[in-house]
Design an enzyme around this catalytic site. Structure first.
Site, PDB file in Angstrom:
ATOM      1  N   HIS A  86     -69.768-101.861 -74.068  1.00 38.19           N
ATOM      2  CA  HIS A  86     -69.861-100.282 -73.821  1.00 38.19           C
ATOM      3  C   HIS A  86     -70.899 -99.793 -74.522  1.00 38.19           C
ATOM      4  O   HIS A  86     -70.774 -99.993 -75.857  1.00 38.19           O
ATOM      5  CB  HIS A  86     -68.715 -99.628 -73.763  1.00 38.19           C
ATOM      6  CG  HIS A  86     -68.695 -98.223 -73.294  1.00 38.19           C
ATOM      7  ND1 HIS A  86     -68.498 -97.966 -71.928  1.00 38.19           N
ATOM      8  CD2 HIS A  86     -69.283 -96.923 -73.786  1.00 38.19           C
ATOM      9  CE1 HIS A  86     -69.068 -96.815 -71.713  1.00 38.19           C
ATOM     10  NE2 HIS A  86     -69.279 -96.164 -72.733  1.00 38.19           N
ATOM     11  N   ASP A 165     -59.305 -89.431 -67.162  1.00 39.29           N
ATOM     12  CA  ASP A 165     -60.643 -89.693 -68.007  1.00 39.29           C
ATOM     13  C   ASP A 165     -61.716 -89.400 -66.875  1.00 39.29           C
ATOM     14  O   ASP A 165     -62.693 -88.844 -67.170  1.00 39.29           O
ATOM     15  CB  ASP A 165     -60.741 -91.013 -68.392  1.00 39.29           C
ATOM     16  CG  ASP A 165     -62.291 -91.149 -68.905  1.00 39.29           C
ATOM     17  OD1 ASP A 165     -62.653 -90.376 -70.004  1.00 39.29           O
ATOM     18  OD2 ASP A 165     -63.025 -92.061 -68.605  1.00 39.29           O
ATOM     19  N   ARG A 172     -66.947 -82.883 -68.863  1.00 40.93           N
ATOM     20  CA  ARG A 172     -67.719 -82.703 -70.277  1.00 40.93           C
ATOM     21  C   ARG A 172     -69.135 -82.658 -70.087  1.00 40.93           C
ATOM     22  O   ARG A 172     -69.765 -81.974 -70.905  1.00 40.93           O
ATOM     23  CB  ARG A 172     -67.439 -84.080 -71.087  1.00 40.93           C
ATOM     24  CG  ARG A 172     -65.773 -84.183 -71.828  1.00 40.93           C
ATOM     25  CD  ARG A 172     -65.652 -85.288 -72.363  1.00 40.93           C
ATOM     26  NE  ARG A 172     -66.490 -86.028 -73.010  1.00 40.93           N
ATOM     27  CZ  ARG A 172     -66.783 -87.313 -72.970  1.00 40.93           C
ATOM     28  NH1 ARG A 172     -66.254 -88.165 -72.187  1.00 40.93           N
ATOM     29  NH2 ARG A 172     -67.573 -87.652 -73.800  1.00 40.93           N
ATOM     30  N   SER A 187     -62.350 -91.488 -74.205  1.00 34.86           N
ATOM     31  CA  SER A 187     -62.986 -91.813 -72.907  1.00 34.86           C
ATOM     32  C   SER A 187     -63.222 -93.321 -72.868  1.00 34.86           C
ATOM     33  O   SER A 187     -62.780 -93.638 -71.726  1.00 34.86           O
ATOM     34  CB  SER A 187     -64.131 -90.725 -72.627  1.00 34.86           C
ATOM     35  OG  SER A 187     -64.402 -91.328 -71.442  1.00 34.86           O
ATOM     36  N   LYS A 191     -60.417 -96.161 -70.919  1.00 39.28           N
ATOM     37  CA  LYS A 191     -60.973 -97.172 -69.718  1.00 39.28           C
ATOM     38  C   LYS A 191     -60.990 -98.685 -70.236  1.00 39.28           C
ATOM     39  O   LYS A 191     -60.605 -99.481 -69.371  1.00 39.28           O
ATOM     40  CB  LYS A 191     -62.472 -96.868 -69.250  1.00 39.28           C
ATOM     41  CG  LYS A 191     -62.400 -95.423 -68.555  1.00 39.28           C
ATOM     42  CD  LYS A 191     -63.863 -95.090 -67.945  1.00 39.28           C
ATOM     43  CE  LYS A 191     -65.065 -95.170 -68.732  1.00 39.28           C
ATOM     44  NZ  LYS A 191     -65.042 -93.617 -69.411  1.00 39.28           N
TER      45      LYS A 191
END
Length: 429
Positions: A86, A165, A172, A187, A191
């Site tokens: 990520h 989320d 956001r 966040s 996930k």
């Protein structure tokens, strides 16, 4: 039902720099998911968290509450280990596109749940949706089958995976609260933990084009996320990588796909290749795979084969022509010399203003919009040569994009320039 708390009292506690209790956190996440806490109330709470922070206990509980808002996936039945990556978001950050098929070609399954654009940073799903036919929505059964047959999938998180989320992520983006470290960490990790990957590599961006502007902020975020992952039993490491200059030569959607395919074909910009390989090696190590050099898989075409299989599995045509912008405008070098700076934030904002990004969560994006830069810091330029090409379907967007690029680069007559490293630091075991 009678609610045990009110949104206002939770907002006020954090506004006044107080700590939220476990019960308050559990309730506010659940109530927001149910629609009891309104968007404007969660916006106020998100701003209070941005301004006043959270301690480690609060962040852990907030993350757990978001995981508990939905289902958890389990890939233990796959025939190969899993690893995911990520990125915290940057400009020209198309790394997921070549990385997922590359790691799959090395024998590791990659369940890559990705998002859409946040602010000036592009979203992986937006990029892939520029490929004709490709779909982001994949059922859990399809995802499992594709991981077994192809080895990689890049898709949107299902509605049942951390639904809290999903709502907060979009909120956001349009309320100026993207940069809050507790909200970024929770966040991402809610996930990834709910997704069920066995190991995780985090690419934490640092610099003008990142949400973390300095190395101290980035290290704090990396350490927070690595701790969350490790506590949840996920092998987690983070690389801190430079985002003062945008990655590669493109920022947009279709043009980033084009550049990613160049990398998979054994070419592409050197910085994109370097970072893709660095992250691939970390993912393989986290999954316990040794004796495979991912560079070989780029060279022999097997990563490209995986890319085509992955796109086809999600109904895309990997050989189709990509969208092309109707309008273009070149930014010319005002003088000759050496380019010493190209500001990533300005480039990303220009791409956003050209139509590649969103101002509101429901806004569409232009698949062909973006910025292509022809030189990078350290390159020699000649007065009048194109530095960048701006791309959009609406010519009236050029003025606002050009305004943000004013002062976004430096050309020095007699400069010697040495590029710094892409990987700045590493956090984790």
């Amino acid at each position: 039902m009678t609610e045990p708390f009110s949104a206002v009292e939770v907002i006020v506690r954090k506004r006044d720099r107080g700590e939220l209790s476990d019960a308050e956190i559990d309730w506010v996440i659940d109530a927001y998911t149910r629609g009891v806490v309104a968007d404007e109330q969660m916006s106020a709470l998100a701003m209070a968290i941005l301004l006043n922070g959270m301690d480690r206990r609060e962040i852990v509980r907030w993350t757990d509450a978001m995981i508990a808002s939905g289902e958890r996936m389990d890939f233990s039945g796959l025939s190969r280990p899993t690893a995911d990556k990520h990125s915290t978001g940057g400009v020209g950050d198309k790394i997921t596109l070549p990385l997922a098929p590359l790691v799959a070609a090395c024998g590791v399954a990659v369940p890559q749940l990705s998002g859409r654009g946040l602010g000036h940073t592009g979203g992986t799903l937006d990029k892939l949706e520029s490929i004709p036919g490709w779909r982001a929505s994949v059922s859990n059964q399809e995802m499992f089958a594709q991981l077994e047959s192809v080895g990689c999938v890049v898709c949107a998180a299902g509605d049942e995976l951390a639904p809290a989320d999903k709502k907060l992520y979009a909120l956001r983006d349009v309320t100026g609260t993207v940069e809050a470290i507790p909200l970024i960490a929770s966040s991402i990790m809610s996930k990834k933990i709910a997704e069920g990957t066995g190991s995780l590599v985090l690419d934490v961006k640092v610099g003008t084009g990142a949400f973390m502007k300095n190395i101290e902020q980035a290290r704090e975020l990396a350490e927070t996320m690595v701790a969350l992952g490790t506590d949840a039993g996920v092998h987690t490491v983070a690389l801190l990588t430079d985002m003062s200059t945008p990655l590669g030569h493109t920022a947009g959607h279709a043009i980033e796909v084009e550049e990613s395919v160049e990398v998979l074909a054994g070419g592409g910009p050197a910085d994109v290749v370097e970072l893709t390989l660095a992250l691939a090696r970390e993912m393989l190590a986290g999954a316990g795979v040794t004796g495979v050099d991912p560079a070989d898989k780029l060279a022999d075409g097997s990563a490209m084969d995986k890319w085509k299989d992955m796109i086809r599995a999600q109904d895309g045509d990997p050989d189709a022509d990509l969208p092309v912008a109707r309008e273009s405008h070149d930014v010319l070098a005002p003088s000759s010399g050496v380019l010493t700076r190209l500001d990533a934030l300005a480039v990303g904002t220009a791409a956003w203003r050209l139509g590649a990004g969103r101002s509101r969560k429901e806004d569409p994006v232009q698949a062909a919009a973006g910025v292509r830069w022809h030189v990078r810091p350290g390159d020699s330029v000649t007065e009048g040569q194109p530095l960048m090409t701006l791309l959009t379907d609406e010519a009236e967007r050029f003025d606002r994009a050009l305004a943000v690029l004013d002062g976004a680069y430096n050309i020095a007559a007699d400069a010697s320039f040495e590029a710094g490293p892409i990987v700045l630091d590493r956090v984790g075991a």
